[in-house]
Design an enzyme around this catalytic site. Structure first.
Site, short mmCIF file in Angstrom:
data_model
loop_
_atom_site.label_atom_id
_atom_site.label_comp_id
_atom_site.label_asym_id
_atom_site.label_seq_id
_atom_site.Cartn_x
_atom_site.Cartn_y
_atom_site.Cartn_z
N GLU A 194 0.82 -1.21 -0.01
CA GLU A 194 -0.10 0.05 0.05
C GLU A 194 0.90 1.42 -0.09
O GLU A 194 0.44 2.42 -0.83
CB GLU A 194 -0.91 -0.03 1.11
CG GLU A 194 -2.04 -1.06 1.29
CD GLU A 194 -2.90 -0.69 -0.10
OE1 GLU A 194 -3.04 0.50 -0.45
OE2 GLU A 194 -3.57 -1.54 -0.76
N TYR B 153 -6.98 6.17 4.29
CA TYR B 153 -6.94 5.23 3.12
C TYR B 153 -5.98 3.96 3.54
O TYR B 153 -6.56 2.62 3.51
CB TYR B 153 -6.54 5.74 1.77
CG TYR B 153 -6.23 4.83 0.75
CD1 TYR B 153 -7.08 3.82 0.16
CD2 TYR B 153 -4.91 4.31 0.56
CE1 TYR B 153 -6.91 2.94 -0.49
CE2 TYR B 153 -4.52 3.22 -0.23
CZ TYR B 153 -5.63 2.32 -0.63
OH TYR B 153 -5.58 1.26 -1.66
N ASP C 261 -9.54 4.60 -3.19
CA ASP C 261 -8.41 5.14 -3.86
C ASP C 261 -8.91 5.51 -4.95
O ASP C 261 -10.25 5.60 -5.47
CB ASP C 261 -7.55 3.80 -3.91
CG ASP C 261 -7.82 2.89 -5.05
OD1 ASP C 261 -9.01 2.95 -5.48
OD2 ASP C 261 -6.80 2.33 -5.89
N CYS D 292 -12.49 -0.34 -15.80
CA CYS D 292 -13.00 1.19 -15.77
C CYS D 292 -11.70 2.17 -15.79
O CYS D 292 -11.90 2.83 -14.55
CB CYS D 292 -13.93 1.23 -14.62
SG CYS D 292 -15.02 2.78 -14.56
N CYS E 283 -15.66 -0.89 -21.54
CA CYS E 283 -17.17 -1.08 -21.25
C CYS E 283 -17.57 -2.61 -21.70
O CYS E 283 -18.47 -3.09 -20.87
CB CYS E 283 -18.24 -0.02 -21.63
SG CYS E 283 -17.73 1.35 -20.83
N CYS F 149 -16.77 -4.88 -18.79
CA CYS F 149 -17.33 -4.50 -17.45
C CYS F 149 -18.47 -5.38 -17.19
O CYS F 149 -19.63 -5.31 -17.92
CB CYS F 149 -17.64 -3.19 -17.45
SG CYS F 149 -18.24 -2.45 -15.78
N CYS G 139 -24.60 1.10 -15.64
CA CYS G 139 -23.48 1.90 -15.14
C CYS G 139 -24.19 3.19 -15.68
O CYS G 139 -24.82 3.46 -16.75
CB CYS G 139 -22.38 1.79 -16.07
SG CYS G 139 -21.26 3.40 -15.97
#
Length: 322
Positions: free
Chosen positions: A67, A150, A168, A223, A230, A233, A239
Site C-alpha cells: 500500500e 486510506y 482509492d 474502468c 465497457c 465490464c 452503469c
C-alpha cells in the site's frame, strides 16, 4: 492492494467476453449496492491479477508495504522493489532494526521517497507498540506514523478482512461512473464520496472486504481513466454514466503530473547520487547533478528538511542514520 485471492483463471483481458448489449436508460435498473456486489465480485474471482501481496504468505506486513509503494506508483514499477524489500525485511522488526537511510536506499526510483521514511517509522512503531505484528484494529493502524485513513482502511480490509470503505482513485472512478453518472470523481475525496462508499458496503464483513478489493481491481483493469473497456465490464448494463451516453467531464480540470525540470526531478537526481555512494558525499558531487544552482540548493534544502538527507561537517551529505 487487495486481500489474498485464488489465482485468476483468465488474464485481466478476455477477448472472448461477450459484448454488453446497449440498454436504454429507461429499461435499465438503477445501480445499487446489492445489484453491483455479485457481478463485480464474480468478475474479480475470474480476473484478479495474481500479485504477491495478495497471496496468504504476504501477511499483513506485505499488504502494508504494497500500500505504501502503490501510492502514486504503478504496479509494474512497484513489483520488483516490493519483492526485494520483502526478501530483505520480511517482518516490520527487520526494517525497524535498520537505519532509515537504508529504507530510502532500497526505495530506489519509486518516487516520493518520504514514503520510505514513513514506512520505516511505521515499522518502528509496530515493533515497539505491537510486538512486531501489524495491528488489525483500524484505530491502531491509524495511530501509526505515516498512515492515513486510506492506508488504515486498506490494511484492515485487505489483510484482515474487516469491513471498511477503501477509497482509492480507481474505486472513486468506478463509483463516480456506475452510481453518480459522471466521468471522473472530484480532484479530492469528498464527504459525499465517503458516504456513498459506506452505503455501498455489503453488511457481511468478509463480503465487504472482497467488494473493496474487487471494485478497486475493476477500476484498475476495466474502468480505467482513459479508454475504458465497457464491453468487458460486469456492471456496464447498469452503469449510470454509460446509460447517460458518457457525458464529458465538466468539472474542474483534472490535475496533470509533470516531472521534467521540476524540483522533484532535481531531488531524485540528488538522492540517486547518495543512494549509490554508500557513504558521505561531498557537495561538489551533488553540484554536478543539476545545472541551475538556485533550484539545486532549494531541492537539497528540501531533502534535508524532510529528513531524507543528513548534512555533515565540511560540506558532506549522507542518507539518514536515525
Amino acid at each position: 492492494m487487495t486481500a489474498p485471492t485464488k489465482p485468476p483463471h483468465n488474464g485481466p483481458t478476455d477477448p472472448t467476453a461477450p459484448a454488453v448489449p446497449s440498454v436504454p436508460a429507461s429499461a435499465a435498473p438503477a445501480a445499487s449496492g446489492e445489484s453491483l456486489h455479485s457481478p463485480v465480485i464474480d468478475w474479480f474471482d475470474e480476473h484478479a491479477r495474481d500479485l504477491p501481496w495478495r497471496r496468504p504468505e504476504a501477511g499483513a506486513w506485505g499488504v502494508m508495504v504494497s500500500e505504501f509503494m502503490l501510492q502514486q506508483t504503478p504496479v509494474n514499477r512497484a513489483l520488483p522493489v516490493y519483492e526485494q524489500w520483502m526478501a530483505r525485511w520480511p517482518r516490520p522488526a527487520d526494517l525497524a532494526a535498520e537505519a532509515p537511510g537504508e529504507a530510502v536506499r532500497a526505495w530506489g526510483r519509486l518516487g516520493y521517497p518520504r514514503r520510505a521514511l514513513r514506512l520505516h517509522g511505521a515499522a518502528v512503531a509496530i515493533t515497539e507498540r505491537h510486538g512486531g505484528d501489524v495491528p488489525a484494529d483500524h484505530a491502531q493502524l491509524l495511530a501509526l506514523p505515516g498512515i492515513g485513513e486510506y492506508t488504515a482502511a486498506a490494511v484492515a480490509s485487505f489483510a484482515y478482512g474487516r469491513r471498511h470503505a477503501v477509497l482509492d482513485t480507481n474505486v472513486r472512478r468506478v463509483f463516480a461512473r456506475a452510481v453518480t453518472g459522471v466521468q471522473y470523481p472530484p480532484n479530492a475525496t469528498t464527504a459525499a464520496e465517503r458516504k456513498l462508499a459506506r452505503a455501498l458496503l455489503p453488511d457481511d464483513e468478509a463480503r465487504a472486504a472482497r467488494w473493496a478489493a474487487a471494485s478497486m481491481e475493476l477500476g484498475a483493469l476495466v474502468c480505467t481513466a482513459r479508454n475504458e473497456a465497457c464491453h468487458r465490464c460486469p456492471i456496464a448494463a447498469q452503469c449510470a454514466w454509460r446509460l447517460a451516453g458518457k457525458p464529458e467531464h465538466d468539472g474542474p480540470p483534472r490535475r496533470g503530473q509533470t516531472y521534467a525540470g521540476t524540483d522533484r526531478q532535481v531531488r531524485g537526481r540528488l538522492l540517486a547520487v547518495l543512494r549509490e555512494a554508500h557513504g558521505p558525499v561531498p557537495q561538489a558531487a551533488l553540484d554536478r547533478v543539476w545545472h541551475e544552482p538556485v533550484q539545486r540548493a532549494r531541492a537539497l534544502d528540501g531533502l534535508v528538511a524532510d529528513g531524507l538527507v543528513e548534512p555533515l561537517a565540511d560540506g558532506m551529505y549522507r542518507l539518514p542514520l536515525g
